[in-house]
Scaffold this motif. Structure first.
Motif, PDB file in Angstrom:
ATOM      1  N   ILE A  58     -14.842  46.191 -36.442  1.00  0.00           N
ATOM      2  CA  ILE A  58     -15.253  44.857 -36.910  1.00  0.00           C
ATOM      3  C   ILE A  58     -14.261  44.323 -37.936  1.00  0.00           C
ATOM      4  N   ASP A  59     -13.804  45.237 -38.842  1.00  0.00           N
ATOM      5  CA  ASP A  59     -12.830  44.809 -39.844  1.00  0.00           C
ATOM      6  C   ASP A  59     -11.533  44.348 -39.189  1.00  0.00           C
ATOM      7  N   GLY A  60     -11.272  44.924 -38.016  1.00  0.00           N
ATOM      8  CA  GLY A  60     -10.025  44.589 -37.330  1.00  0.00           C
ATOM      9  C   GLY A  60     -10.071  43.254 -36.598  1.00  0.00           C
ATOM     10  N   LEU A  61     -11.276  42.701 -36.495  1.00  0.00           N
ATOM     11  CA  LEU A  61     -11.372  41.429 -35.770  1.00  0.00           C
ATOM     12  C   LEU A  61     -10.676  40.318 -36.551  1.00  0.00           C
ATOM     13  N   PRO A  62      -9.981  39.426 -35.840  1.00  0.00           N
ATOM     14  CA  PRO A  62      -9.298  38.317 -36.514  1.00  0.00           C
ATOM     15  C   PRO A  62     -10.297  37.356 -37.159  1.00  0.00           C
ATOM     16  N   GLN A  63     -11.446  37.191 -36.541  1.00  0.00           N
ATOM     17  CA  GLN A  63     -12.455  36.315 -37.144  1.00  0.00           C
ATOM     18  C   GLN A  63     -13.835  36.806 -36.784  1.00  0.00           C
ATOM     19  N   ASN A  64     -14.871  36.301 -37.468  1.00  0.00           N
ATOM     20  CA  ASN A  64     -16.259  36.680 -37.208  1.00  0.00           C
ATOM     21  C   ASN A  64     -16.689  36.132 -35.845  1.00  0.00           C
ATOM     22  N   PRO A  65     -17.047  37.019 -34.896  1.00  0.00           N
ATOM     23  CA  PRO A  65     -17.416  36.535 -33.567  1.00  0.00           C
ATOM     24  C   PRO A  65     -18.859  36.041 -33.496  1.00  0.00           C
ATOM     25  N   LEU A  66     -19.620  36.230 -34.563  1.00  0.00           N
ATOM     26  CA  LEU A  66     -21.042  35.893 -34.507  1.00  0.00           C
ATOM     27  C   LEU A  66     -21.294  34.487 -35.012  1.00  0.00           C
ATOM     28  N   PRO A  67     -22.250  33.780 -34.390  1.00  0.00           N
ATOM     29  CA  PRO A  67     -22.584  32.430 -34.848  1.00  0.00           C
ATOM     30  C   PRO A  67     -23.661  32.473 -35.929  1.00  0.00           C
ATOM     31  N   ASP A  68     -23.884  31.342 -36.592  1.00  0.00           N
ATOM     32  CA  ASP A  68     -25.067  31.195 -37.434  1.00  0.00           C
ATOM     33  C   ASP A  68     -26.264  31.081 -36.502  1.00  0.00           C
ATOM     34  N   ALA A  69     -27.415  31.541 -36.998  1.00  0.00           N
ATOM     35  CA  ALA A  69     -28.593  31.485 -36.131  1.00  0.00           C
ATOM     36  C   ALA A  69     -29.835  31.179 -36.941  1.00  0.00           C
ATOM     37  N   PHE A  70     -30.814  30.552 -36.277  1.00  0.00           N
ATOM     38  CA  PHE A  70     -32.135  30.344 -36.877  1.00  0.00           C
ATOM     39  C   PHE A  70     -33.139  31.207 -36.127  1.00  0.00           C
ATOM     40  N   VAL A  71     -34.004  31.869 -36.888  1.00  0.00           N
ATOM     41  CA  VAL A  71     -35.115  32.588 -36.261  1.00  0.00           C
ATOM     42  C   VAL A  71     -36.372  31.788 -36.581  1.00  0.00           C
ATOM     43  N   ILE A  72     -37.043  31.330 -35.519  1.00  0.00           N
ATOM     44  CA  ILE A  72     -38.095  30.318 -35.691  1.00  0.00           C
ATOM     45  C   ILE A  72     -39.448  30.873 -35.245  1.00  0.00           C
ATOM     46  N   ASP A  73     -40.455  30.661 -36.079  1.00  0.00           N
ATOM     47  CA  ASP A  73     -41.835  30.979 -35.673  1.00  0.00           C
ATOM     48  C   ASP A  73     -42.526  29.682 -35.304  1.00  0.00           C
ATOM     49  N   ALA A  74     -43.141  29.664 -34.090  1.00  0.00           N
ATOM     50  CA  ALA A  74     -43.827  28.451 -33.655  1.00  0.00           C
ATOM     51  C   ALA A  74     -45.243  28.427 -34.223  1.00  0.00           C
ATOM     52  N   ALA A  75     -45.769  27.227 -34.426  1.00  0.00           N
ATOM     53  CA  ALA A  75     -47.147  27.105 -34.927  1.00  0.00           C
ATOM     54  C   ALA A  75     -48.127  27.539 -33.849  1.00  0.00           C
ATOM     55  N   ASP A  76     -47.820  27.179 -32.613  1.00  0.00           N
ATOM     56  CA  ASP A  76     -48.682  27.539 -31.482  1.00  0.00           C
ATOM     57  C   ASP A  76     -47.944  28.583 -30.636  1.00  0.00           C
ATOM     58  N   PRO A  77     -48.412  29.828 -30.640  1.00  0.00           N
ATOM     59  CA  PRO A  77     -47.654  30.886 -29.948  1.00  0.00           C
ATOM     60  C   PRO A  77     -47.909  30.942 -28.438  1.00  0.00           C
ATOM     61  N   SER A  78     -48.609  29.941 -27.868  1.00  0.00           N
ATOM     62  CA  SER A  78     -48.875  30.004 -26.427  1.00  0.00           C
ATOM     63  C   SER A  78     -47.565  29.833 -25.650  1.00  0.00           C
ATOM     64  N   PRO A  79     -47.437  30.477 -24.522  1.00  0.00           N
ATOM     65  CA  PRO A  79     -46.172  30.444 -23.760  1.00  0.00           C
ATOM     66  C   PRO A  79     -45.716  29.024 -23.453  1.00  0.00           C
ATOM     67  N   THR A  80     -46.636  28.120 -23.073  1.00  0.00           N
ATOM     68  CA  THR A  80     -46.209  26.755 -22.712  1.00  0.00           C
ATOM     69  C   THR A  80     -45.645  26.033 -23.928  1.00  0.00           C
TER      70      THR A  80
END
Ligand SMILES: Nc1ncnc2c1ncn2[C@@H]1O[C@H](COP(=O)(O)OP(=O)(O)O)[C@@H](O)[C@H]1O
Ligand SMILES: [Mg+2]
Lengths: 221, 301
Positions: free
Chosen positions: B114-136
């Motif tokens: 990882i230290d050898g990588l020219p740049q960070n390959p990972l993006p920024d991300a949001f982890v989101i909890d929905a108010a209504d957990p129903s699949p639809t």
């Protein structure tokens, strides 16, 4: 104590082994059942302990109709008998001691009392010194005495012995005879199937004589 | 009562004697039964554990939204503002790309790479909890966020968890069927073992029957033998499965501390263990009973 009334036994295959046999035996009697080979002696003994069932007539022992006894009641009825079989029926894969202990185990006798009784029975027939031996190492006469020990270890009221002196020399046969007499003297009813004349002469028992399955003599008590 | 206990102790003792008389054969029987039983039991254990893990996931389904790699701070702040305004969203958490990289470094042990990588390959991300957990509701939310600017990829965790769950339910069924079949096999094997024993002891059985043994007295040693053989098989299966779970946990623990709690194989519970011992014991008893009552009836008188 024991009564046969109009007992007939026909084996499957059609052989009539017993034909209208009636007699009764009182407690404490010493009775020999005699007759030629094939007369029906073994069959008579087998009917007493429900190894065979009569085709007709009734076999009563201690007020119980043995011929009509239910399957489940048979084992308990057999325990009031001491049995000596014509073909020994010793278990050759276990010691003399263990063979004699068998009837006590079956009756659920607790271990220490059982061991004491087994030794007493072996002592009685003169085999105490062989308690750890295997039956196969015993002579014919000793094996026969082992059978006697197994038959009386649980102190049955009735001793049944089928040809107990079968293949024995006279001396050994008379030893067995003395044993039978001593059991009878302490109150055991003894019924012995035999055609051993020496034994008959020595013990002078009551004789029930069979001929071709019919009672020839000795029916009246 | 005492006579009853003594009679059973006698039968039990006689069964032990028969086992002691042929220790190698008895051990091999137990081993074979144990190995066979360890298959469905091991599968069952694995499935139960994964199922518990997948329920944790499905219980709180989360949406992960990954930003484009070249998204700048302003664009991220914009998305964050939209998330705040959307009423269908209960909570969200930003995982900055630097933090994601640091976690990866820590958990993977690939520091040098990882230290050898020219740049960070990972993006920024949001982890989101929905108010209504129903699949639809979740799927609708996912589709909406997907259209927001600079959002590269939206992932609904519940989806694979649901698939996993369906797969696990299937595996569980396979374990149950396998267990049932092996249970039947255990009864059959015991039936046959006892059949051979009755035949080799035929003479002894005849003699003790003649001198007044009840059927129960004759049967007891065979029944205890069957039960003990089943019990021993169950114990072997328990050992195999427990050892397997222990070894699996050790290597899982080395693999990743991050996932350790999720991928931890819990050992068999006391209740499961008891069932694993008692079920084969009862099946052995049952097989022996079938066999001995059938074959004793053939030795009449
Ligand atoms: N199980 C059996 N099946 C058929 N016939 C039998 C059986 N047992 C005995 N018999 C016949 O019954 C007759 C009486 O036999 P048994 O009672 O053994 O006589 P004994 O003991 O006096 O020699 C004999 O002819 C014998 O062949
Ligand atoms: Mg005879």
């Amino acid at each position: 104590m024991i009564s046969f009334s109009h007992v007939s036994k026909r084996y499957p295959g059609g052989h009539q082994a017993l034909q209208d046999v009636s007699f009764s035996i009182n407690a404490g009697e010493l009775v020999f059942v005699t007759g030629h080979s094939g007369a029906g002696k073994s069959t008579l003994l087998k009917l007493l302990v429900a190894i065979e069932r009569p085709t007709s007539g009734s076999v009563i022992v201690n007020g119980q109709n043995v011929g009509a006894l239910g399957r489940r009641a048979v084992p308990f009825m057999r325990r009031s008998f001491g049995l000596v079989f014509q073909d020994h029926k010793l278990l050759f894969d276990r010691s003399v001691f263990d063979n004699v202990a068998l009837p006590l185990q079956i009756a659920g006798f607790p271990g220490r009392d059982a061991a004491r009784r087994v030794r007493a029975a072996l002592d009685k027939v003169g085999l105490l010194k062989y308690e750890t031996a295997m039956p196969i190492t015993l002579s014919g006469g000793e094996q026969q005495r082992l059978c006697m020990a197994r038959a009386i270890v649980h102190r049955p009221a009735i001793l049944l012995a089928d040809e107990p002196t079968g293949n024995l020399d006279t001396d050994y046969a008379l030893e067995i005879g003395e044993l039978i007499r001593s059991f009878n003297q302490v109150g055991v009813t003894a019924i012995i199937a035999t055609h051993d004349q020496t034994l008959l002469a020595r013990l002078a028992p009551r004789v029930i004589s069979l001929k071709h399955g019919a009672l020839e003599s000795g029916g009246a008590a | 009562m005492r006579a009853w206990l003594a009679a059973h102790a006698g039968g039990f003792g006689a069964a032990l004697e028969r086992i002691a008389f042929a220790p190698l054969g008895s051990a091999l029987n137990a081993l074979v039964i144990g190995i066979a039983l360890s298959l469905p039991v091991g599968l069952y254990l694995l499935v139960s554990n994964l199922q518990a893990a997948s329920h944790q996931l499905t219980a709180a389904p989360q949406i992960s939204a990954f930003m484009a790699l070249d998204a700048n701070r302003a664009e991220i702040a914009q998305i964050e503002a939209r998330l705040k305004q959307t009423p269908q969203i209960a909570a969200y958490r930003l995982v900055p790309r630097e933090q994601a990289l640091a976690e990866l470094k820590k958990s993977s042990g690939l520091t040098d790479v990882i230290d050898g990588l020219p740049q960070n390959p990972l993006p920024d991300a949001f982890v989101i909890d929905a108010a209504d957990p129903s699949p639809t509701a979740l799927e609708a939310l996912r589709d909406e966020i997907r259209q927001w600017p600079r959002v590269a990829h939206v992932q609904l965790d519940a989806q694979w968890a649901r698939r996993l769950d369906a797969g696990l339910r299937f595996s569980r069924m396979v374990a149950a069927i396998l267990g049932t079949l092996l249970g039947i096999a255990l009864v059959a094997v015991t039936f046959n073992t006892i059949r051979l024993q009755v035949l080799t002891r035929r003479e002894e059985i005849e003699v003790i029957k003649l001198i007044g043994a009840t059927d129960a007295f004759i049967q007891r040693p065979f029944l205890y033998f069957g039960a003990l053989q089943g019990l021993a098989g169950g114990a072997v299966a328990w050992l195999i499965v427990s050892a397997g779970a222990y070894l699996a946990n050790r290597s899982l623990g080395e693999l990743s501390h991050v996932y350790a709690s999720l991928l931890q194989l819990n050992a068999l519970t006391p209740g499961d263990s008891l069932a694993l011992l008692l079920t084969p014991a009862s099946l052995g008893w049952f097989g022996a009973w079938l066999s001995v009552s059938r074959h004793l009836a053939l030795i009449e008188r």
